[in-house]
Design a protein around this motif. Structure first.
Motif, PDB file in Angstrom:
ATOM      1  N   ASP A   1       0.826  -1.208   0.000  1.00 17.48           N
ATOM      2  CA  ASP A   1       0.000   0.000   0.000  1.00 17.48           C
ATOM      3  C   ASP A   1       0.865   1.265   0.000  1.00 17.48           C
ATOM      4  OD1 ASP A   1      -2.092  -1.791   0.147  1.00 17.48           O
ATOM      5  OD2 ASP A   1      -2.450  -1.466   2.281  1.00 17.48           O
TER       6      ASP A   1
ATOM      7  N   SER B   1      -6.614  -2.601  -6.352  1.00 10.73           N
ATOM      8  CA  SER B   1      -7.950  -2.163  -5.923  1.00 10.73           C
ATOM      9  C   SER B   1      -8.119  -2.247  -4.414  1.00 10.73           C
ATOM     10  CB  SER B   1      -9.021  -3.004  -6.610  1.00 10.73           C
ATOM     11  OG  SER B   1      -9.000  -2.780  -7.992  1.00 10.73           O
ATOM     12  N   LYS B   2      -7.699  -3.363  -3.824  1.00 13.70           N
ATOM     13  CA  LYS B   2      -7.814  -3.519  -2.373  1.00 13.70           C
ATOM     14  C   LYS B   2      -6.905  -2.533  -1.640  1.00 13.70           C
ATOM     15  CE  LYS B   2      -9.010  -8.403  -2.633  1.00 13.70           C
ATOM     16  NZ  LYS B   2      -8.518  -9.773  -2.450  1.00 13.70           N
TER      17      LYS B   2
ATOM     18  N   ARG C   1      -8.412   0.914  -1.573  1.00 13.73           N
ATOM     19  CA  ARG C   1      -9.464   1.019  -0.549  1.00 13.73           C
ATOM     20  C   ARG C   1      -8.852   1.202   0.845  1.00 13.73           C
ATOM     21  NH1 ARG C   1     -12.126  -2.885  -3.816  1.00 13.73           N
ATOM     22  NH2 ARG C   1     -11.438  -4.588  -2.500  1.00 13.73           N
ATOM     23  N   ARG C   2      -7.791   0.448   1.141  1.00 16.34           N
ATOM     24  CA  ARG C   2      -7.137   0.602   2.449  1.00 16.34           C
ATOM     25  C   ARG C   2      -6.530   1.997   2.597  1.00 16.34           C
ATOM     26  NH1 ARG C   2      -5.628  -4.904   1.314  1.00 16.34           N
ATOM     27  NH2 ARG C   2      -3.697  -4.162   0.357  1.00 16.34           N
TER      28      ARG C   2
ATOM     29  N   LEU D   1      -7.569   4.743   1.152  1.00 19.61           N
ATOM     30  CA  LEU D   1      -8.661   5.699   1.347  1.00 19.61           C
ATOM     31  C   LEU D   1      -9.089   5.728   2.807  1.00 19.61           C
ATOM     32  CD1 LEU D   1     -10.783   4.975  -1.838  1.00 19.61           C
ATOM     33  CD2 LEU D   1      -9.672   7.148  -1.299  1.00 19.61           C
TER      34      LEU D   1
ATOM     35  N   SER E   1     -10.371  10.400  -3.042  1.00 22.19           N
ATOM     36  CA  SER E   1     -11.034  10.121  -4.309  1.00 22.19           C
ATOM     37  C   SER E   1     -11.748  11.390  -4.766  1.00 22.19           C
ATOM     38  CB  SER E   1     -12.051   8.988  -4.114  1.00 22.19           C
ATOM     39  OG  SER E   1     -12.753   8.771  -5.306  1.00 22.19           O
TER      40      SER E   1
ATOM     41  N   TYR F   1      -7.972   8.634  -8.003  1.00 22.26           N
ATOM     42  CA  TYR F   1      -7.364   8.656  -6.671  1.00 22.26           C
ATOM     43  C   TYR F   1      -6.156   9.582  -6.688  1.00 22.26           C
ATOM     44  CZ  TYR F   1     -10.108   4.448  -5.748  1.00 22.26           C
ATOM     45  OH  TYR F   1     -11.118   3.545  -5.588  1.00 22.26           O
TER      46      TYR F   1
END
Length: 174
Positions: A6, A40-41, A44-45, A47, A54, A59
Motif C-alpha cells: 500500500d 484495488s484492495k 481502498r485501504r 482511502l 477520491s 485517486y
C-alpha cells in the motif's frame, strides 16, 4: 490495516499526479508488479487510512498525510532487514538520484536485482515490486530511496532524509 504494498501504491499515485498522468488499474498493477485486485484492495485501504482521496473519478495522494506516514510510521512498521552482500540497485544514500550533503555509506546499500550495477549490503525493500517499479519511474525511485534512508537512518540522517522527502513530495525541491 495497511500492507507494505500500500505504501508503494500511495507513492505511485503521488508520482503519477506529480507528472500529471493517470494509469488504468491494469497498467498500474503491471508497473508495480502487483495484481489488479491488489491495487484495488490497496486503494481502498489507503482511502480508509486517508493517505489517498477520491475525486473526479480518480485517486490522489494526500501529500501531508503521506509525508507524515513515510517520515515517521514506515520506519517502525517495516523495519529494515539486511540480506547479505551482493549486486543490485542503490537505495537510501546509495541511490544516485538522491543528492544531499550525506556521504553514501561504504559499502553501499542496495536492493538485490539481477544484473544490478552496484555492489553493497542487500536490504529488503518494503515490497517485492519496489525494484521493478523504481526502475520504470525515476521520481518514484527517488522517493523510495529517501524512504529507505529514513528506514535505515540514525538521528542526523533521519532529519536530512525527512526534509528531503518532504521537499520532494510537496514539489519544493530545487
Amino acid at each position: 490495516m495497511l500492507k507494505p504494498q500500500d505504501t508503494l501504491l500511495a507513492l505511485k499515485y503521488w508520482a503519477l499526479q506529480s507528472s500529471g498522468l493517470h494509469l488504468p488499474v491494469r497498467d498500474l498493477a503491471a508497473a508495480l508488479d502487483m495484481s489488479a485486485s491488489e491495487v484495488s484492495k490497496g486503494a481502498r485501504r489507503l482511502l480508509v487510512a486517508r493517505l489517498l482521496v477520491s475525486r473526479e473519478g480518480g485517486y490522489y495522494a494526500e501529500v501531508n498525510a503521506l509525508t507524515e506516514w513515510l517520515s515517521f510510521g514506515v520506519r517502525y512498521a517495516y523495519a529494515v532487514q539486511e540480506k547479505g552482500y551482493g549486486r543490485g540497485m542503490g537505495t537510501g544514500w546509495s541511490c544516485e538520484l538522491v543528492r544531499t550533503e550525506m556521504v553514501p555509506p561504504s559499502p553501499g546499500v542496495i536492493w538485490a536485482v539481477p544484473g544490478g550495477m552496484q555492489e553493497g549490503v542487500i536490504v529488503e525493500p518494503i515490497y517485492k515490486g519496489v525494484p521493478v517499479a523504481a526502475s520504470q519511474d525515476a521520481l518514484l525511485y527517488k522517493a523510495l530511496a529517501l524512504v529507505d534512508a529514513i528506514r535505515l537512518g540514525r538521528p542526523r540522517e533521519l532529519a536530512i532524509a525527512r526534509a528531503g522527502l518532504k521537499r520532494l513530495l510537496t514539489g519544493r525541491e530545487s
